[in-house]
Scaffold this active site. Structure first.
Site, mmCIF file in Angstrom:
data_model
loop_
_atom_site.group_PDB
_atom_site.id
_atom_site.type_symbol
_atom_site.label_atom_id
_atom_site.label_comp_id
_atom_site.label_asym_id
_atom_site.label_seq_id
_atom_site.Cartn_x
_atom_site.Cartn_y
_atom_site.Cartn_z
ATOM 1 N N CYS A 183 0.838 -1.198 0.000
ATOM 2 C CA CYS A 183 0.000 0.000 0.000
ATOM 3 C C CYS A 183 0.879 1.257 0.000
ATOM 4 O O CYS A 183 1.575 1.534 -0.967
ATOM 5 C CB CYS A 183 -0.980 -0.050 1.161
ATOM 6 S SG CYS A 183 -2.366 1.106 0.967
ATOM 7 N N HIS B 59 -3.485 -4.919 0.471
ATOM 8 C CA HIS B 59 -2.834 -5.459 1.671
ATOM 9 C C HIS B 59 -2.851 -6.989 1.646
ATOM 10 O O HIS B 59 -3.839 -7.608 2.048
ATOM 11 C CB HIS B 59 -3.553 -4.959 2.934
ATOM 12 C CG HIS B 59 -3.337 -3.519 3.214
ATOM 13 N ND1 HIS B 59 -2.406 -3.065 4.130
ATOM 14 C CD2 HIS B 59 -3.913 -2.405 2.688
ATOM 15 C CE1 HIS B 59 -2.424 -1.741 4.163
ATOM 16 N NE2 HIS B 59 -3.337 -1.317 3.303
ATOM 17 N N GLU C 26 -1.433 -8.963 3.608
ATOM 18 C CA GLU C 26 -1.469 -9.522 4.976
ATOM 19 C C GLU C 26 -2.888 -9.646 5.503
ATOM 20 O O GLU C 26 -3.107 -10.286 6.545
ATOM 21 C CB GLU C 26 -0.621 -8.665 5.924
ATOM 22 C CG GLU C 26 -1.261 -7.371 6.391
ATOM 23 C CD GLU C 26 -1.119 -6.215 5.428
ATOM 24 O OE1 GLU C 26 -1.337 -5.062 5.846
ATOM 25 O OE2 GLU C 26 -0.783 -6.460 4.248
#
Length: 210
Positions: free
Chosen positions: A100, A187, A189
């Site tokens: 990001c 993202h 994650e």
């Protein structure tokens, strides 16, 4: 003294691109989750630090670098500290994954341009995979990933390839195999059992970085 302290190589260095003074409880929880998921995906020891405190010696001591996202607007960051981070990342010469805001910084360090997006992307949204040669290997034509951004790369520096895109954001993922730099506007994650692409992408990066 500093050189001695970092002489011992670590596996993964996560650089939090949030200012320490702007770290809210919610942002801190996001960073904890990022660290846990990077550690799981890499299977390696992870060290973390804020970008305000990072230097080239510390980054050179890592096998790979992850630049996190940031919730604060760019106007709340200190340009001089961001420039110092860029010099340190370039000097380190390590494989880098930008996430990001981390990807936007990574692109800026290489000479790309960043501007406000026409519309904000927020939540789990689909992207189109355009290049499966490395970071996005094994993914189908379209995957759903977690978005949280209001800026985007508008001009990509030479050497990078666009790996993924969406109707709202033309550059959703980038790669430069020679530099061993990869980045995602989304993202990775943040993933769920029904949307597992992010975890696959994290694992792919650490294979590329090995």
């Amino acid at each position: 003294m500093c050189t001695t302290h970092y002489a011992r190589r670590v596996a993964v260095e996560i650089v939090f691109t949030e200012r320490r003074s702007l770290l809210t409880e919610a942002r801190a929880a996001n960073f904890v989750r990022l660290r846990e998921r990077v550690a799981r995906a890499s299977g390696q020891p992870v060290r973390v630090g804020f970008y305000e405190e990072v230097d080239a010696v510390r980054l050179r001591a890592a096998d790979s670098i992850v630049l996190s996202g940031s919730s604060a607007p760019w106007s709340e960051h200190e340009p001089g500290l961001l420039a110092r981070l860029g010099e340190a990342v370039l000097d380190a010469g390590r494989p880098v994954l930008g996430i990001c805001a981390g990807m936007q910084l990574q692109a800026r360090f290489a000479g790309s341009s960043i501007d406000p997006a026409a519309s904000r992307e927020d939540g789990y949204l689909p992207i189109r995979i355009d290049d499966r040669s490395d970071l996005l290997r094994g993914l189908p034509d379209e995957v759903v990933v977690f978005q949280d951004h209001s800026h985007e790369i508008t001009e990509l520096a030479p050497g990078f390839r666009v790996l993924a895109s969406s109707p709202a954001c033309a550059i959703q993922a980038i790669g430069d195999s020679e530099r061993r730099w990869w980045g995602t506007q989304f993202h990775p994650e943040e993933f769920r059992p029904e949307h597992p692409a992010g975890e696959n992408i994290l694992r792919a990066f650490f294979v590329l970085a090995s």
